[in-house]
Motif scaffolding. Structure first.
Motif, mmCIF file in Angstrom:
data_model
loop_
_atom_site.group_PDB
_atom_site.id
_atom_site.type_symbol
_atom_site.label_atom_id
_atom_site.label_comp_id
_atom_site.label_asym_id
_atom_site.label_seq_id
_atom_site.Cartn_x
_atom_site.Cartn_y
_atom_site.Cartn_z
ATOM 1 N N GLY A 1 0.787 -1.224 0.000
ATOM 2 C CA GLY A 1 0.000 0.000 0.000
ATOM 3 C C GLY A 1 0.819 1.273 0.000
ATOM 4 O O GLY A 1 0.252 2.368 -0.017
ATOM 5 N N ASP B 1 -7.934 4.876 2.039
ATOM 6 C CA ASP B 1 -8.277 3.524 2.458
ATOM 7 C C ASP B 1 -9.753 3.277 2.184
ATOM 8 O O ASP B 1 -10.593 4.160 2.395
ATOM 9 N N ASN C 1 -3.834 3.003 -0.368
ATOM 10 C CA ASN C 1 -2.551 3.433 -0.915
ATOM 11 C C ASN C 1 -2.059 4.652 -0.139
ATOM 12 O O ASN C 1 -2.858 5.484 0.302
#
Length: 234
Positions: free
Chosen positions: A40, A129, A121
């Motif tokens: 992420g 999120d 990310n």
């Protein structure tokens, strides 16, 4: 395999390593403090100096057990050469603050609302999120509570446990539909009394370093799915 210095100490800004392989503009070192894209997080960037020349590290990625550095030029680099890597520290440190904030947010969402992260990310500018929740207001409440936790100045601990011991920890992997890592030794990031997760990325040492978590916006991404955009301020 590349020795991952960032997994041992997220605050390493400069390091020495040796070139293991050069292919076009891609270089593999025996060890690195550059965190690759993954989990992420966007990759680190910075500089790599060797043979009297400085090169930009544009991107870093994982290829099996190796960490691959994508450069603007690998000219002059040869196998066995010693190089010095320097991270773009401001970029890295902002991602560290956001990464630790994301763990706090995920823990509150999971423990208080039973909500899992379904995707996300982190960039230097902001994080996003996706949560399996119905109401936007829930995420706003979560961010408010996360700020209270950050202000408490809790030490962030990094532990290395066997896979067997790690799997005994409730909620150790909070990403929905994601299989736990297959390594026999797991890196565990713990914010005592708040969160514990299997995680390989860089974090701040204390939640007080996060600053203020600020919601940018909340998007409706479909039934039972909301996307939270947030950043951190000094």
């Amino acid at each position: 395999m590349t020795r991952e210095l960032y997994a041992l100490d997220s605050y390493v800004r400069e390091f020495r390593g040796r070139v293991v392989r050069v292919s076009d503009k891609e270089v593999v070192l025996d060890q690195t403090a550059f965190h690759p894209r993954g989990g992420g997080l966007e990759s680190d960037t910075g500089r790599l100096t060797g043979g009297g020349k400085e090169r930009k590290v544009l991107e870093v990625k994982r290829n099996g057990g190796e960490i691959v550095h994508v450069l603007d030029s690998a000219e002059g680099l040869t196998e066995g050469m010693e190089v010095v890597g320097v991270l773009d520290w401001d970029r890295r440190y902002r991602m560290m603050r956001l990464h630790t904030a994301s763990h706090i947010i995920a823990s509150i969402a999971y423990n208080k609302y039973g909500a899992l992260i379904t995707g996300g990310n982190i960039t230097p500018e902001y994080a996003k999120d996706d949560f399996d929740v119905e109401k936007k207001e829930v995420l706003q409440d979560i961010v408010s509570e996360a700020n209270e936790v950050a202000r408490r100045g809790i030490e962030v601990r990094v532990l290395f446990l066997s896979k067997e011991e790690a799997l005994k920890i409730p909620g150790v992997v909070k990403l929905a539909e994601r299989m736990p890592p297959e390594q026999e030794t797991w890196r565990i990031v713990e914010i005592p009394g708040v969160d514990v997760q299997a995680d390989g990325g860089p974090h701040v040492k204390n939640t007080g370093e996060i600053g203020t978590i600020e919601t940018i916006k909340v998007e409706n991404r479909g039934k039972g799915r909301k996307r939270l955009y947030y950043t951190v301020r000094p």
